[in-house]
Design an enzyme around this catalytic site. Structure first.
Site, PDB file in Angstrom:
ATOM      1  N   CYS A 258       0.962  -1.538   0.029  1.00  6.20           N
ATOM      2  CA  CYS A 258       0.245  -0.713   0.520  1.00  6.20           C
ATOM      3  C   CYS A 258       0.834   0.525   0.295  1.00  6.20           C
ATOM      4  CB  CYS A 258      -1.113   0.238   1.269  1.00  6.20           C
ATOM      5  SG  CYS A 258      -0.633   0.597   2.418  1.00  6.20           S
ATOM      6  N   ASP A 259       2.334   1.611   0.611  1.00  7.89           N
ATOM      7  CA  ASP A 259       3.028   2.619   0.464  1.00  7.89           C
ATOM      8  C   ASP A 259       2.409   3.153  -0.406  1.00  7.89           C
ATOM      9  OD1 ASP A 259       3.354   0.354   2.229  1.00  7.89           O
ATOM     10  OD2 ASP A 259       5.274   1.635   3.211  1.00  7.89           O
ATOM     11  N   ALA A 260       3.261   2.124  -1.683  1.00  9.28           N
ATOM     12  CA  ALA A 260       3.129   2.260  -3.252  1.00  9.28           C
ATOM     13  C   ALA A 260       2.498   3.598  -3.435  1.00  9.28           C
ATOM     14  CB  ALA A 260       3.051   1.417  -4.191  1.00  9.28           C
TER      15      ALA A 260
END
Length: 362
Positions: A149-151
């Site tokens: 999800c950081d992407a």
């Protein structure tokens, strides 16, 4: 009657002075945090072009634009020139695109094509030769898909801003495809939050709740604000991102503690009792941005952002060091008050800019 009017006037004058002083104090505090990080940047162990610094640079360019202070532009100019406005070698890795957010911001200021030539080349290579690896195996083949999800903070804002510069739909088409694949895989509609990656689907915290990482959701929520800030409102894909943003906003304020902070775990504050200020910074930023842009309405959001900002500021020491920031991780971990990190400062600067706008306009 004259006494009543005089009393009212005095009250309003004193209140106005107090509000003005608070705004001035906030501006000084944010500057102090930014200056402390610049002064201590040589001690940072990350590579100049690493995602950690990329998040700092995004906050710094936003703060520079808000204040028009040359020292912040000079700091970023030094980074860009030293590294020839280039990237780390992993072409598809979302983390290594993050620094381009600063490059594009500097281009908006100085209009030097050299600042974005490598950005265009890198994005064109990705778009023209997209990876066809399945999402869940991409981690093993140079992180060619957005499987974590950081992407969704690191890469999508770059594609949106390149679209704005070129009006070439291919950038948004690529972003939409990858973003939707990640969201379909990791977003919990029941919770309005993102799992960090597939490894946390079905996992439980000590209290039996689902594992939703604070900073992981902060990355997504802050990234959504950046996307919506620059994505044209009449574009056919705008409402897709707007709807996710609204769902997350409602979930985020439910996870705020009584003092105004968020924690490493969104649902288990007892297991992780210390405030986590990279998550808190991104949440305050995203919420304040939504209020400032008339997307989030009602006292619940305003109360949450005021409490959140007050709590966040309390972790800045006299020198300007922001504390209680979780180190690099992929899940909730313990945090101590003396921990700091550059991405936490980036989130703080984003939050500070929006809170000054909030206090001026609201």
């Amino acid at each position: 009657m004259k006494k009543v009017l005089f009393t009212v006037f005095c009250f309003l004058f004193i209140a106005g002075v107090a509000v003005g002083k608070n705004k001035q104090n906030d501006r000084e505090l944010i500057d102090r945090v930014a200056r402390w990080q610049i002064d201590n940047f040589a001690k940072v162990k990350h590579k100049n072009l690493d995602w950690t610094n990329g998040a700092l640079y995004r906050g710094m360019i936003e703060w520079a634009d808000y204040t028009d202070d040359k020292k912040y532009y000079d700091f970023l100019m030094g980074i860009g020139q030293k590294n020839s406005w280039d990237f780390l070698p992993r072409v598809y890795h979302a983390d290594d695109l993050c620094v381009a957010q600063m490059y594009v911001g500097m281009y908006r200021k100085y209009k030097d094509p050299a600042m974005i030539d490598n950005v265009r080349k890198r994005l064109d290579q990705i778009v023209w030769y997209p990876s066809d690896e399945p999402l869940w195996t991409a981690e093993k083949v140079a992180n060619k898909r957005w499987w974590w999800c950081d992407a969704l903070f690191m890469a999508p804002p770059v594609f949106v801003e390149m679209y704005n510069l070129t009006k070439d739909e291919k950038y948004l088409q690529y972003m939409d495809r990858e973003y939707k694949l990640t969201t379909d895989s990791l977003f919990s509609k029941d919770d309005g939050l993102y799992f960090r990656d597939k490894n946390y689907l079905g996992k439980k915290e000590k209290n039996g709740s689902k594992v939703f990482w604070g900073r992981g959701n902060g990355w997504v929520f802050g990234g959504l604000a950046l996307i919506l800030e620059h994505l044209p409102k009449d574009h056919y894909t705008y409402n897709y991102y707007l709807n996710i943003y609204k769902e997350m906003a409602a979930a985020v304020i439910r996870c705020q503690d009584k003092k105004g902070s968020w924690h490493a775990s969104m649902y288990d504050h007892k297991a992780y009792p210390q405030a986590e200020n990279s998550a808190s910074g991104f949440f305050v930023y995203g919420l304040a941005w939504g209020i400032n842009n008339n997307i989030l309405e009602g006292k619940d959001y305003k109360n949450a952002v005021v409490k959140g900002w007050k709590a966040l500021k309390s972790y800045v020491n006299e020198e300007g060091k922001l504390g209680s920031v979780q180190p690099i991780a992929a899940a909730p971990q313990d945090v101590t008050s003396d921990m700091t990190e550059v991405y936490g400062v980036g989130a703080f600067l984003l939050a500070g800019k929006e809170m000054l706008k909030f206090n001026n306009e609201k």
